[in-house]
Design a protein around this motif. Structure first.
Motif, PDB file in Angstrom:
ATOM      1  N   PHE A 109       0.839  -1.194   0.000  1.00  0.00           N
ATOM      2  CA  PHE A 109       0.000   0.000   0.000  1.00  0.00           C
ATOM      3  C   PHE A 109       0.876   1.247   0.000  1.00  0.00           C
ATOM      4  CE2 PHE A 109      -1.988   3.392   2.571  1.00  0.00           C
ATOM      5  CZ  PHE A 109      -3.072   3.682   1.755  1.00  0.00           C
ATOM      6  N   ALA A 110       0.566   2.154  -0.923  1.00  0.00           N
ATOM      7  CA  ALA A 110       1.305   3.415  -0.992  1.00  0.00           C
ATOM      8  C   ALA A 110       0.436   4.510  -0.392  1.00  0.00           C
ATOM      9  CB  ALA A 110       1.654   3.754  -2.432  1.00  0.00           C
ATOM     10  N   PRO A 111       0.911   5.230   0.610  1.00  0.00           N
ATOM     11  CA  PRO A 111       0.109   6.297   1.219  1.00  0.00           C
ATOM     12  C   PRO A 111      -0.021   7.480   0.261  1.00  0.00           C
ATOM     13  CG  PRO A 111       2.320   6.309   2.131  1.00  0.00           C
ATOM     14  CD  PRO A 111       2.246   5.101   1.250  1.00  0.00           C
ATOM     15  N   GLY A 112      -1.129   8.166   0.369  1.00  0.00           N
ATOM     16  CA  GLY A 112      -1.326   9.344  -0.462  1.00  0.00           C
ATOM     17  C   GLY A 112      -2.701   9.344  -1.107  1.00  0.00           C
ATOM     18  N   GLY A 113      -2.912  10.341  -1.942  1.00  0.00           N
ATOM     19  CA  GLY A 113      -4.191  10.471  -2.628  1.00  0.00           C
ATOM     20  C   GLY A 113      -4.261   9.585  -3.855  1.00  0.00           C
ATOM     21  N   ASP A 114      -5.482   9.315  -4.264  1.00  0.00           N
ATOM     22  CA  ASP A 114      -5.753   8.477  -5.444  1.00  0.00           C
ATOM     23  C   ASP A 114      -6.007   9.409  -6.623  1.00  0.00           C
ATOM     24  OD1 ASP A 114      -7.051   6.951  -7.434  1.00  0.00           O
ATOM     25  OD2 ASP A 114      -7.734   5.495  -5.954  1.00  0.00           O
ATOM     26  N   TYR A 115      -5.155   9.317  -7.640  1.00  0.00           N
ATOM     27  CA  TYR A 115      -5.273  10.192  -8.801  1.00  0.00           C
ATOM     28  C   TYR A 115      -5.461   9.365 -10.077  1.00  0.00           C
ATOM     29  CZ  TYR A 115      -3.435  13.785  -5.668  1.00  0.00           C
ATOM     30  OH  TYR A 115      -3.249  14.648  -4.621  1.00  0.00           O
ATOM     31  N   ARG A 116      -6.228   9.920 -10.988  1.00  0.00           N
ATOM     32  CA  ARG A 116      -6.388   9.302 -12.311  1.00  0.00           C
ATOM     33  C   ARG A 116      -5.920  10.299 -13.364  1.00  0.00           C
ATOM     34  NH1 ARG A 116      -9.772   5.866 -15.236  1.00  0.00           N
ATOM     35  NH2 ARG A 116      -9.233   4.316 -13.642  1.00  0.00           N
ATOM     36  N   LEU A 117      -4.912   9.874 -14.148  1.00  0.00           N
ATOM     37  CA  LEU A 117      -4.413  10.682 -15.255  1.00  0.00           C
ATOM     38  C   LEU A 117      -4.891  10.073 -16.565  1.00  0.00           C
ATOM     39  CD1 LEU A 117      -2.598  11.645 -12.889  1.00  0.00           C
ATOM     40  CD2 LEU A 117      -0.729  11.863 -14.547  1.00  0.00           C
ATOM     41  N   LEU A 118      -5.540  10.877 -17.397  1.00  0.00           N
ATOM     42  CA  LEU A 118      -6.032  10.406 -18.695  1.00  0.00           C
ATOM     43  C   LEU A 118      -5.022  10.764 -19.766  1.00  0.00           C
ATOM     44  CD1 LEU A 118      -8.364   9.167 -20.383  1.00  0.00           C
ATOM     45  CD2 LEU A 118      -9.214  11.508 -20.679  1.00  0.00           C
ATOM     46  N   ILE A 119      -4.481   9.723 -20.408  1.00  0.00           N
ATOM     47  CA  ILE A 119      -3.499   9.911 -21.477  1.00  0.00           C
ATOM     48  C   ILE A 119      -4.174   9.583 -22.804  1.00  0.00           C
ATOM     49  CG2 ILE A 119      -1.253   9.236 -22.377  1.00  0.00           C
ATOM     50  CD1 ILE A 119      -1.189  10.677 -19.662  1.00  0.00           C
ATOM     51  N   VAL A 120      -4.133  10.534 -23.722  1.00  0.00           N
ATOM     52  CA  VAL A 120      -4.747  10.360 -25.038  1.00  0.00           C
ATOM     53  C   VAL A 120      -3.714  10.675 -26.111  1.00  0.00           C
ATOM     54  CG1 VAL A 120      -6.552  11.137 -26.613  1.00  0.00           C
ATOM     55  CG2 VAL A 120      -7.028  10.970 -24.163  1.00  0.00           C
ATOM     56  N   GLY A 121      -3.369   9.673 -26.908  1.00  0.00           N
ATOM     57  CA  GLY A 121      -2.418   9.897 -27.989  1.00  0.00           C
ATOM     58  C   GLY A 121      -1.078  10.403 -27.519  1.00  0.00           C
ATOM     59  N   GLY A 122      -0.617   9.921 -26.371  1.00  0.00           N
ATOM     60  CA  GLY A 122       0.689  10.325 -25.862  1.00  0.00           C
ATOM     61  C   GLY A 122       0.706  11.684 -25.205  1.00  0.00           C
ATOM     62  N   LYS A 123      -0.470  12.217 -24.835  1.00  0.00           N
ATOM     63  CA  LYS A 123      -0.539  13.512 -24.172  1.00  0.00           C
ATOM     64  C   LYS A 123      -1.469  13.415 -22.966  1.00  0.00           C
ATOM     65  CE  LYS A 123       0.000  16.071 -28.531  1.00  0.00           C
ATOM     66  NZ  LYS A 123      -0.653  17.056 -29.450  1.00  0.00           N
ATOM     67  N   LEU A 124      -1.197  14.270 -21.963  1.00  0.00           N
ATOM     68  CA  LEU A 124      -2.083  14.339 -20.814  1.00  0.00           C
ATOM     69  C   LEU A 124      -3.319  15.150 -21.190  1.00  0.00           C
ATOM     70  CD1 LEU A 124      -2.661  13.886 -17.762  1.00  0.00           C
ATOM     71  CD2 LEU A 124      -1.502  16.074 -17.358  1.00  0.00           C
ATOM     72  N   ALA A 125      -4.502  14.518 -21.102  1.00  0.00           N
ATOM     73  CA  ALA A 125      -5.749  15.203 -21.435  1.00  0.00           C
ATOM     74  C   ALA A 125      -6.421  15.766 -20.195  1.00  0.00           C
ATOM     75  CB  ALA A 125      -6.700  14.251 -22.156  1.00  0.00           C
ATOM     76  N   ALA A 126      -6.297  15.071 -19.051  1.00  0.00           N
ATOM     77  CA  ALA A 126      -6.946  15.519 -17.825  1.00  0.00           C
ATOM     78  C   ALA A 126      -6.414  14.714 -16.653  1.00  0.00           C
ATOM     79  CB  ALA A 126      -8.463  15.361 -17.928  1.00  0.00           C
ATOM     80  N   ALA A 127      -6.600  15.241 -15.451  1.00  0.00           N
ATOM     81  CA  ALA A 127      -6.214  14.524 -14.236  1.00  0.00           C
ATOM     82  C   ALA A 127      -7.221  14.835 -13.142  1.00  0.00           C
ATOM     83  CB  ALA A 127      -4.806  14.927 -13.790  1.00  0.00           C
ATOM     84  N   SER A 128      -7.551  13.819 -12.348  1.00  0.00           N
ATOM     85  CA  SER A 128      -8.529  13.976 -11.268  1.00  0.00           C
ATOM     86  C   SER A 128      -7.993  13.386  -9.973  1.00  0.00           C
ATOM     87  CB  SER A 128      -9.838  13.279 -11.630  1.00  0.00           C
ATOM     88  OG  SER A 128     -10.505  13.945 -12.669  1.00  0.00           O
ATOM     89  N   HIS A 129      -8.343  14.040  -8.879  1.00  0.00           N
ATOM     90  CA  HIS A 129      -8.103  13.488  -7.546  1.00  0.00           C
ATOM     91  C   HIS A 129      -9.391  12.791  -7.133  1.00  0.00           C
ATOM     92  CE1 HIS A 129      -7.464  14.191  -2.965  1.00  0.00           C
ATOM     93  NE2 HIS A 129      -7.116  12.976  -3.328  1.00  0.00           N
ATOM     94  N   ARG A 130      -9.317  11.476  -6.919  1.00  0.00           N
ATOM     95  CA  ARG A 130     -10.513  10.695  -6.622  1.00  0.00           C
ATOM     96  C   ARG A 130     -10.635  10.481  -5.110  1.00  0.00           C
ATOM     97  NH1 ARG A 130     -10.362   5.666 -10.702  1.00  0.00           N
ATOM     98  NH2 ARG A 130      -8.450   5.240  -9.549  1.00  0.00           N
ATOM     99  N   ILE A 131     -11.835  10.665  -4.632  1.00  0.00           N
ATOM    100  CA  ILE A 131     -12.106  10.575  -3.191  1.00  0.00           C
ATOM    101  C   ILE A 131     -13.069   9.424  -2.962  1.00  0.00           C
ATOM    102  CG2 ILE A 131     -13.043  11.825  -1.200  1.00  0.00           C
ATOM    103  CD1 ILE A 131     -12.350  14.422  -2.846  1.00  0.00           C
ATOM    104  N   PRO A 132     -12.738   8.528  -2.006  1.00  0.00           N
ATOM    105  CA  PRO A 132     -13.596   7.354  -1.780  1.00  0.00           C
ATOM    106  C   PRO A 132     -15.007   7.749  -1.364  1.00  0.00           C
ATOM    107  CG  PRO A 132     -11.491   7.112  -0.664  1.00  0.00           C
ATOM    108  CD  PRO A 132     -11.566   8.531  -1.130  1.00  0.00           C
TER     109      PRO A 132
END
Length: 903
Positions: free
Chosen positions: A294-317
Motif C-alpha cells: 500500500f502506498a500512502p497518499g491520494g488516489d489520482y487518475r491521469l487520462l493519457i490520449v495519444g501520448g498527451k495528458l488530457a486531464a487529471a482527477s483526484h478521486r475521493i472514496p
C-alpha cells in the motif's frame, strides 16, 4: 385520440435536419374539441406540467403555449408540447415540434425532436395518456410517469464517455452513427471512418488491453521500464495472501489480478482479519488475486490520449458526513438522492452501495449501517476511490508535475494503449513520484471519462475533444464525397451514370439504386435499395471512397435520409403521378418539398444540380446552403441564361455538344454522338440524364477528362443500365426494354419512340399498386393512343390492391382507344413478356415495360444467349447517325414532362 402509425425519421427529413419521431394521430370524436371548450382541461395540463410555461410556441414569448391553451388549440398540438416536455423532464432536453392536419379532417401528423428513440416513443404514449386524463378529468401520476421515462432514458442514452466524444465530433462536423444499443459508434464515413466503444478506439490494440487487464503483468512491464510501481505478487489462497502481506510489510492492497472499475479492491489493510476478508471479497470477482504494498497518499487518475495528458482527477472514496441524527444507511440514502448519481454510467456519479465490501469497511471501524455518526464526522464507505463504487472526483489537471505526466505517458506507451487511464497514488501530485515514493498502481484500457467531464469540484475538461483530435487530426472530418439523386424520373440512370464517372476517376465507389447496392462494381444486394438503410450500409463500408446514392421519396417519408449532409444533390425533375395520394402527399408541390430534403443538406461547399426547365426544381435553389448548377437542353433557357449572367454554373447542349459553363467560361465536354446512353443524341430524356450526371460530377470536383471518359464508356445496354431504354433486335422485331411506370415517364417514352419508323407497335406494361386510380387510367389512355396491341399485367407489386384491380384501371383508360386493337390482361411479368415475344413479327416495335427489372432483364439475357435471332443495338444503327438538332432539343425542352422512361 389514437396513434395510427409512429415513424422514426432518423436522418434529415421533411420536418428538420435532425431526427424526429412522427406520429399519425387520429383525434376521432375530439377533432372539434379545442382546449378552451373542455372544462378543467387547461388547469389540469398546466398543473401537471407547470414547466411548460417556458414553451414560447407561435406566440414567441415565455408562456406562449399556455396562452394558446387559453385561446383554444387542438389535442394534436397539445400532444406535441406535452411529449417534448416529458422528454425534457426525463433528462433529455429537446424543443422542436410540429403538428399538421395533413392526413384528413382531424387526422394529424405530429413530429417531435428526439435524442433517444425509445424515450420519445414512451413520451408520445405518456403524453397521450396525460391528455386523455385531462380530457376525462382523471388523476395522472406525473411524478411516477416522469420517473419511468427517466429510467428509460438512462437505460438507452449514450454514456457520459461516449456522449462527450460524439459531441466533440459533431462540433467538428464529423458525421456519427450509433451501431448498436450500447456504445459502439461510427465516426466518419466509408474509408475515412473510425469506430469507438466508449473510450476505446478501433486502434486500441487487443494485446495492450489484454496486458492492462492483468494487473500483475502490467506491474512487471512498468517496473522493467523504470516506472515506479508497488512491490507485490499473486497469491493462491487467504493464507498465502497473509503470508505475502507479511513478506511485503503492511499495510497492503488486495485486489483481483484481472478486473476493472475498482470491484473487489481493498486498500490500507494491516491485520490478518482484514487481509483474509479482502481476499474473500476479491474472490467474488476473480479467481486470481494480487497482494501489493500500500502506498500512502491520494488516489489520482491521469487520462493519457495519444501520448498527451488530457486531464487529471483526484478521486475521493465514497463517504458520508454525520449529522448526529441520521444513521449511516440514512445518510447514504440522502447522498444517493443527488440527481447526478445513478445506478449505471449514464450519470456523472454512481450511487453508493452498502454491499459486502462496504459492510467490511464499516465493520473495521466498529460501525454498522444503523450507526449514527456524530455531527461532522466523516465515515468512509469504501477504501478505493473509483467513481463506479460511489466515489467523487476533483479536477487537478493544472497541478500535475511534468515528471508525473512523463511517467504516466510512459506507462501508456509501454502497455501500448492509445487511450489510457493511469492510476497514481501520491501525497502531492505537484511533485515527482520518485521524490515522494509515489507509484503507478494500474493502467486502464477504456477508462471512464465522466470524472473529467463533470468533476465534483474543479474545472470540467472536454476530454472528448482530445480523443476526436487524436482520431481526426486538424483538417480531417472523416467525410467522403457523397452525391444524392432524386426526382420523379431519371434517378436510377443518373445515379448509375454518375457512379460510373466517379468510379472511373479512381475512387472505390459505393452506389445505391433501385437495382441494388454496389461496392467497387460488385452487387452486394438486389431489389430496391434506394432507401436510407441502403445508404447507411454504403457509408458504413470501410472500403468505400465515394458514395452515389439514389434517394427515393418513400424512404425520405418513412425514415428520413441515410446521411446527414451531401456534397451534391441532384433533382432530375418533379412530375405528375409521382406517388401522389399517399402519406398525405397529394400535389406535385408537396412531392417537391419531400425531394428537396437532399437539397436542404448540401454542404456549403457543395452544389444542388437542378433542372432549369422545371419550376418546382428551380424553386429549391433558394433553400440550398451551397451553390447551384442548372442543367437544360439549351443555353437559351431563361433560368440558365440568368444564372450564367451572375457568373454561376450551368450545363447545357449547344449544337450537339455538352457544354459546362461558369459565367462566360465554357468547357466543351463531349459531343452527344459520343455518349452511348443518348443513342447518338436521339433520346431526349437520356440527354437530360447525361447533363445531370455531368453537372453532378462537376460539383464533386471530378476532372473533365474523367467526365468525358465516363460519358463515352457508359453504354445504354443491359449491363450498364438495365431496364433503361435498352434497344435490341429479336427475330426481326425491334425491342425496347424500359422501367418507366408513371404518366410522365410514359409520355417521354412515347415521344422518343415517335422517331422510330415501325408501323405496328406492341406494348407490355404494368405499374405498382400505390399509384392513384387516375394515374393508372391515364397510362391506359396513353397506351391506347400509341400502340396497336397492349398487354397489361400484374405481378407482386399490388401494394394494397386486390388482384386484377390494376389491370382493371388500365382497361378503363383503354376503353375507346383510338389505336389499340388488341388488349390482353396477364398475371405475371414473365408470362406477359413471353406472350409479347410470340406476337411480335419482323418489323414490329415491341415495348417491354420492366416493372420487375431483374426478372425481365434476366429473361431477355437468357433469351439472347439461347441462340435466338437476337442482339443488342443502338438507335444510330436503327435510325441513322444524325443526332437531334438544336431545334428538336429546344422543342423537347418545352415539353411539360421530359425525363420519363427511367426511374
Amino acid at each position: 385520440m389514437e396513434f395510427r402509425k409512429v415513424l422514426a425519421l432518423r436522418g434529415p427529413n421533411i420536418w428538420a435536419n435532425f431526427p424526429v419521431l412522427e406520429a399519425w394521430v387520429d383525434l376521432g370524436a375530439l377533432k372539434d374539441s379545442p382546449s378552451d371548450s373542455m372544462p378543467g382541461f387547461n388547469e389540469r395540463v398546466m398543473g401537471w406540467l407547470p414547466s411548460m410555461i417556458e414553451h414560447r410556441c407561435s406566440v414567441g414569448e415565455r408562456g406562449g403555449f399556455f396562452e394558446r391553451l387559453r385561446r383554444g388549440t387542438y389535442l394534436a398540438h397539445i400532444l406535441e408540447h406535452v411529449s417534448l416536455e416529458l422528454q425534457t423532464l426525463a433528462g433529455c432536453e429537446v424543443g422542436f415540434g410540429r403538428a399538421r392536419e395533413s392526413l384528413g379532417e382531424g387526422y394529424y401528423k405530429v413530429a417531435i425532436e428526439y435524442e433517444v428513440e425509445e424515450l420519445a416513443r414512451a413520451a408520445f404514449i405518456a403524453g397521450r395518456e396525460l391528455c386523455m386524463a385531462a380530457v376525462e378529468g382523471r388523476d395522472f401520476d406525473i411524478h411516477g410517469e416522469v420517473a419511468k421515462l427517466r429510467a428509460i432514458y438512462q437505460k438507452n442514452c449514450l454514456g457520459p464517455s461516449t456522449k462527450s466524444i460524439v459531441r466533440a465530433a459533431v462540433a467538428r462536423d464529423i458525421p456519427w452513427r450509433r451501431l448498436n444499443e450500447g456504445s459502439l459508434i461510427q465516426l466518419g464515413q466509408g474509408a475515412k471512418q473510425r469506430r469507438i466503444i466508449a473510450a476505446q478506439t478501433d486502434r486500441t490494440a487487443a494485446v495492450a488491453e489484454e496486458i492492462a487487464q492483468d494487473k500483475e503483468l502490467t506491474r512487471e512491464f512498468l517496473a522493467a521500464a523504470g516506472v515506479p510501481v508497488p512491490e507485490g505478487r499473486p497469491v493462491t489462497d487467504a493464507d498465502d495472501a497473509w503470508e505475502a502481506a507479511e513478506d511485503i510489510g503492511g499495510p497492503v492492497v488486495v485486489k483481483p489480478q484481472f478486473g476493472n472499475q475498482g470491484r473487489g479492491v481493498a486498500v490500507n489493510l494491516t491485520t490478518r482479519e482484514q487481509v483474509v476478508a479482502a481476499y474473500v471479497a476479491a474472490r467474488d470477482e476473480s479467481r486470481h488475486i494480487v497482494v501489493e504494498k500500500f502506498a500512502p497518499g491520494g488516489d489520482y487518475r491521469l487520462l493519457i490520449v495519444g501520448g498527451k495528458l488530457a486531464a487529471a482527477s483526484h478521486r475521493i472514496p465514497a463517504q458520508v458526513r454525520g449529522d448526529g441524527v441520521s444513521t449511516i444507511a440514512q445518510l447514504v440514502e440522502e447522498v444517493n438522492k443527488d440527481p447526478r448519481r445513478g445506478d449505471d454510467h449514464a450519470l456523472p456519479l454512481s450511487k453508493i452501495k452498502l454491499d459486502a465490501v462496504a459492510l467490511n469497511v464499516l465493520n473495521e471501524h466498529g460501525y454498522t449501517p444503523e450507526t449514527v455518526p456524530a455531527a461532522g464526522e466523516v465515515v468512509i464507505i469504501r477504501r478505493n476511490a473509483n467513481l463506479s463504487t460511489g466515489g467523487t472526483a476533483e479536477d487537478v489537471t493544472d497541478f500535475v508535475h511534468p515528471e508525473v505526466t512523463a511517467r504516466a505517458i510512459e506507462a501508456a506507451r509501454v502497455i501500448g494503449l492509445d487511450i489510457a487511464g493511469i492510476d497514481v497514488v501520491a501525497r502531492d501530485i505537484g511533485r515527482s513520484l520518485e521524490e515522494q515514493g509515489g507509484v503507478i498502481v494500474e493502467v486502464n484500457a477504456a477508462p471512464g471519462l465522466r470524472m473529467h467531464i463533470e468533476p465534483s469540484a474543479g474545472k470540467p475538461r472536454q476530454v472528448g475533444d482530445a480523443i476526436v483530435e487524436m482520431m481526426f487530426p486538424e483538417g480531417q472530418i472523416g467525410r467522403i464525397p457523397v452525391a444524392a439523386i432524386t426526382g420523379t424520373n431519371g434517378k436510377t440512370t443518373t445515379t448509375r451514370l454518375l457512379g460510373h464517372i466517379v468510379a472511373g476517376s479512381g475512387l472505390n465507389l459505393g452506389m445505391t439504386c433501385t437495382d441494388g447496392i454496389y461496392i467497387g462494381g460488385r452487387r452486394i444486394d438486389n431489389g430496391d435499395c434506394s432507401g436510407p438503410k441502403s445508404a447507411r450500409n454504403v457509408l458504413a463500408n470501410p472500403s468505400v471512397e465515394a458514395a452515389v446514392l439514389e434517394t427515393a421519396r418513400g424512404g425520405i417519408l418513412r425514415e428520413g435520409l441515410g446521411f446527414d449532409k451531401c456534397d451534391v444533390a441532384i433533382v432530375t425533375n418533379i412530375a405528375e403521378g409521382d406517388h401522389l395520394g399517399s402519406a398525405g402527399i397529394d400535389t406535385p408541390e408537396q412531392v417537391a418539398k419531400v425531394k428537396r430534403t437532399i437539397v436542404d443538406v448540401v454542404q456549403p461547399s457543395g452544389y444542388a444540380v437542378l433542372k432549369a426547365g422545371d419550376p418546382l426544381c428551380v424553386a429549391m435553389a433558394e433553400k440550398c446552403p451551397g451553390g447551384v448548377i442548372y442543367f437544360a437542353l439549351s443555353e437559351t433557357d431563361p433560368v440558365v441564361a440568368e444564372h450564367l449572367k451572375k457568373g454561376k454554373r450551368a450545363v447545357f447542349v449547344r449544337q450537339g455538344t455538352i457544354v459546362a459553363a461558369e459565367g462566360t467560361t465554357e468547357t466543351l465536354v463531349i459531343s452527344l454522338d459520343q455518349v452511348p446512353l443518348t443513342h447518338g443524341g436521339r433520346i431526349g430524356f437520356q440527354i437530360e440524364n447525361s447533363l445531370a450526371a455531368t453537372a453532378g460530377a462537376w460539383g464533386l470536383g471530378i476532372a473533365v477528362e474523367s467526365v468525358r471518359r465516363g460519358l463515352s464508356t457508359f453504354a445504354a445496354d443491359l449491363k450498364h443500365s438495365p431496364g433503361r431504354f435498352n434497344l435490341m433486335e429479336i427475330a426481326g422485331a425491334t425491342v425496347v426494354v424500359d422501367y418507366g411506370h408513371n404518366p410522365s415517364a410514359l409520355v417521354a417514352l412515347i415521344e422518343a419512340l415517335e422517331q422510330f419508323p415501325h408501323e405496328r407497335r406492341i406494348a407490355v406494361y404494368s405499374t405498382a399498386g400505390d399509384r392513384r386510380d387516375c394515374d393508372m387510367i391515364r397510362q391506359g389512355q396513353l397506351l391506347g393512343e400509341a400502340f396497336d396491341t397492349v398487354i397489361v399485367y400484374e405481378d407482386h407489386y399490388l401494394r394494397g390492391r386486390q388482384p386484377g384491380e390494376i389491370m382493371g384501371l388500365f382497361r378503363q383508360g383503354l376503353v375507346n382507344a383510338p389505336r389499340a386493337e388488341e388488349v390482353h390482361e396477364v398475371q405475371g411479368a414473365l408470362a406477359s413478356l413471353q406472350l409479347a415475344l410470340r406476337k411480335a413479327r419482323p418489323g414490329d416495335l415491341l415495348l417491354l415495360q420492366a416493372d420487375c427489372v431483374d426478372e425481365t432483364v434476366d429473361y431477355i439475357k437468357q433469351h439472347l444467349k439461347a441462340g435466338t435471332d437476337g442482339r443488342e443495338v443502338g438507335a444510330q444503327e436503327l435510325l441513322g447517325t444524325t443526332s437531334l438538332d438544336l431545334s428538336m432539343l429546344e422543342m423537347l425542352q418545352s415539353l411539360p414532362m421530359s425525363a420519363g422512361a427511367v426511374k
